[in-house]
Enzyme design. Structure first.
Site, short mmCIF file in Angstrom:
data_model
loop_
_atom_site.label_atom_id
_atom_site.label_comp_id
_atom_site.label_asym_id
_atom_site.label_seq_id
_atom_site.Cartn_x
_atom_site.Cartn_y
_atom_site.Cartn_z
N SER A 13 0.83 -1.22 0.00
CA SER A 13 0.00 0.00 0.00
C SER A 13 0.86 1.27 0.00
O SER A 13 0.46 2.28 -0.58
CB SER A 13 -0.98 0.00 1.17
OG SER A 13 -0.33 0.18 2.39
N LYS A 91 13.66 -8.03 4.58
CA LYS A 91 14.97 -8.66 4.56
C LYS A 91 16.02 -7.59 4.81
O LYS A 91 15.87 -6.47 4.32
CB LYS A 91 15.18 -9.31 3.19
CG LYS A 91 16.40 -10.16 3.13
CD LYS A 91 16.44 -11.01 1.88
CE LYS A 91 17.82 -11.60 1.69
NZ LYS A 91 18.40 -12.23 2.86
N ASN A 107 13.80 4.04 4.33
CA ASN A 107 12.84 3.03 4.80
C ASN A 107 11.71 3.74 5.53
O ASN A 107 11.92 4.79 6.14
CB ASN A 107 13.55 2.08 5.77
CG ASN A 107 12.60 1.03 6.35
OD1 ASN A 107 11.85 0.38 5.61
ND2 ASN A 107 12.62 0.85 7.66
N HIS A 109 8.99 3.16 8.61
CA HIS A 109 8.77 2.29 9.77
C HIS A 109 7.52 2.78 10.51
O HIS A 109 7.36 3.99 10.73
CB HIS A 109 9.99 2.34 10.70
CG HIS A 109 9.88 1.41 11.86
ND1 HIS A 109 10.12 0.06 11.74
CD2 HIS A 109 9.52 1.62 13.15
CE1 HIS A 109 9.92 -0.52 12.91
NE2 HIS A 109 9.55 0.39 13.79
N GLU A 179 1.36 7.15 7.03
CA GLU A 179 2.48 6.67 6.21
C GLU A 179 2.25 7.03 4.74
O GLU A 179 3.18 7.41 4.02
CB GLU A 179 2.62 5.15 6.30
CG GLU A 179 3.17 4.64 7.61
CD GLU A 179 3.38 3.14 7.59
OE1 GLU A 179 3.98 2.62 6.63
OE2 GLU A 179 2.94 2.47 8.54
C1 GRF Z 1 4.21 -0.42 6.67
O1 GRF Z 1 3.56 -0.30 7.88
C2 GRF Z 1 5.64 0.06 6.79
O2 GRF Z 1 5.82 1.06 7.73
C3 GRF Z 1 6.36 -1.18 7.25
O3 GRF Z 1 5.74 -2.23 6.58
C4 GRF Z 1 4.38 -1.88 6.27
C5 GRF Z 1 4.19 -2.10 4.80
O4 GRF Z 1 2.85 -1.98 4.42
N1 GRF Z 1 7.78 -1.09 7.04
P1 GRF Z 1 2.46 -1.97 2.89
O5 GRF Z 1 2.97 -3.27 2.29
O6 GRF Z 1 3.11 -0.78 2.25
O7 GRF Z 1 0.97 -1.90 2.83
#
Ligand code: GRF
Length: 196
Positions: A13, A91, A107, A109, A179
Site C-alpha cells: 500500500s 529482509k 525506509n 517504519h 504513512e
Molecule cells: C508499513 O507499515 C511500513 O511502515 C512497514 O511495513 C508496512 C508495509 O505496508 N515497514 P504496505 O505493504 O506498504 O501496505
C-alpha cells in the site's frame, strides 16, 4: 530525475501511495522497478497492473548470498536506479547495497523511532508493543538505511495520538494512513532536490 526501486515484501500500500503521488503531482521521479523477496507479495501484482517491471528475487534462488546480492545490484544498475525505497521489505539490506547507494536508501517504519524498532519489530508486533507500553502517541518514521536495523538517520516523523480504546489493529490503521502521506512527501523532496 529519481529512478526509484521500491523493495516490498507485502501488500504494497505504501508503494501504491507513492506511485499515485508521482502520477498525480508529477514530481521528477519514476518507479522503475519493484523488487520483492516474496513471490506472493501484493506489491508485485500491483506493480504489474501499473506496467512497472516487478521482480521476485529471493536468496533461495541462488547458491550463495553473495550471488543473490550481485543479482540485486545488477538488476538495479541495468535499470539506472539511483534511489531505493524500502516499503515493507522484510529482509536486511546487504552492506554491498548500502555502499553502492549511500544516503540513497530510505525506509518507512510504523512507529516513532528510535523507540519500537529493531529485530522483530515489524507489522502488528510494533503496534502491540506500543499499546503494551501504554504510549500516548505513535506514528511513522522515514529514515536512511544503514547497516544497523532501523537505526539510520531520521528524515521525518509524523505522530498520531493513541486513544484509550485503541487496539494494535486500530493503531495500525491510523499509522498506515499517515504513512501514505509521509512517504510520498519525503520522496518528492528528494526528487525536487535532485533537479537543482
Ligand atoms: C508499513 O507499515 C511500513 O511502515 C512497514 O511495513 C508496512 C508495509 O505496508 N515497514 P504496505 O505493504 O506498504 O501496505
Amino acid at each position: 530525475m529519481l529512478n526509484i526501486a521500491v523493495f516490498a515484501s507485502g501488500r504494497g500500500s505504501n508503494f501504491e501511495a507513492l506511485h499515485s503521488a508521482i502520477v498525480e503531482e508529477k514530481f521528477p521521479a519514476r518507479i522503475v522497478v519493484v523488487v520483492s523477496n516474496n513471490s506472493q507479495a501484493g506489491a508485485l501484482s500491483l506493480a504489474r497492473s501499473f506496467n512497472i517491471p516487478a521482480f521476485h528475487i529471493s536468496q533461495k534462488q541462488f547458491a550463495t548470498i553473495e550471488v543473490f546480492n550481485e543479482k540485486v545490484l545488477q538488476t538495479l544498475h541495468s535499470l539506472d536506479v539511483n534511489f531505493i525505497v524500502l516499503a515493507g521489505y522484510m529482509k536486511k539490506i546487504d552492506a554491498s547495497l548500502i555502499r553502492a547507494y549511500r544516503n540513497r536508501i530510505i525506509n518507512i517504519h510504523p512507529a516513532l523511532l528510535p523507540k519500537f524498532g529493531g529485530e522483530g519489530m515489524y507489522g502488528i508486533h510494533v503496534h502491540e508493543a506500543v499499546i503494551a507500553a501504554k504510549e500516548k502517541q505513535s506514528g511513522a518514521t522515514v529514515h536512511f538505511v544503514n547497516d544497523k536495523y532501523d537505526r539510520g538517520e531520521i528524515i521525518e516523523q509524523v505522530k498520531v495520538n493513541i486513544d484509550t480504546d485503541d487496539t494494535p489493529q486500530s493503531l495500525a490503521a491510523k499509522v498506515l494512513q499517515v504513512e501514505h502521506a509521509l512517504l510520498p512527501r519525503v520522496v518528492k523532496r528528494f526528487a525536487e532536490k535532485s533537479e537543482r
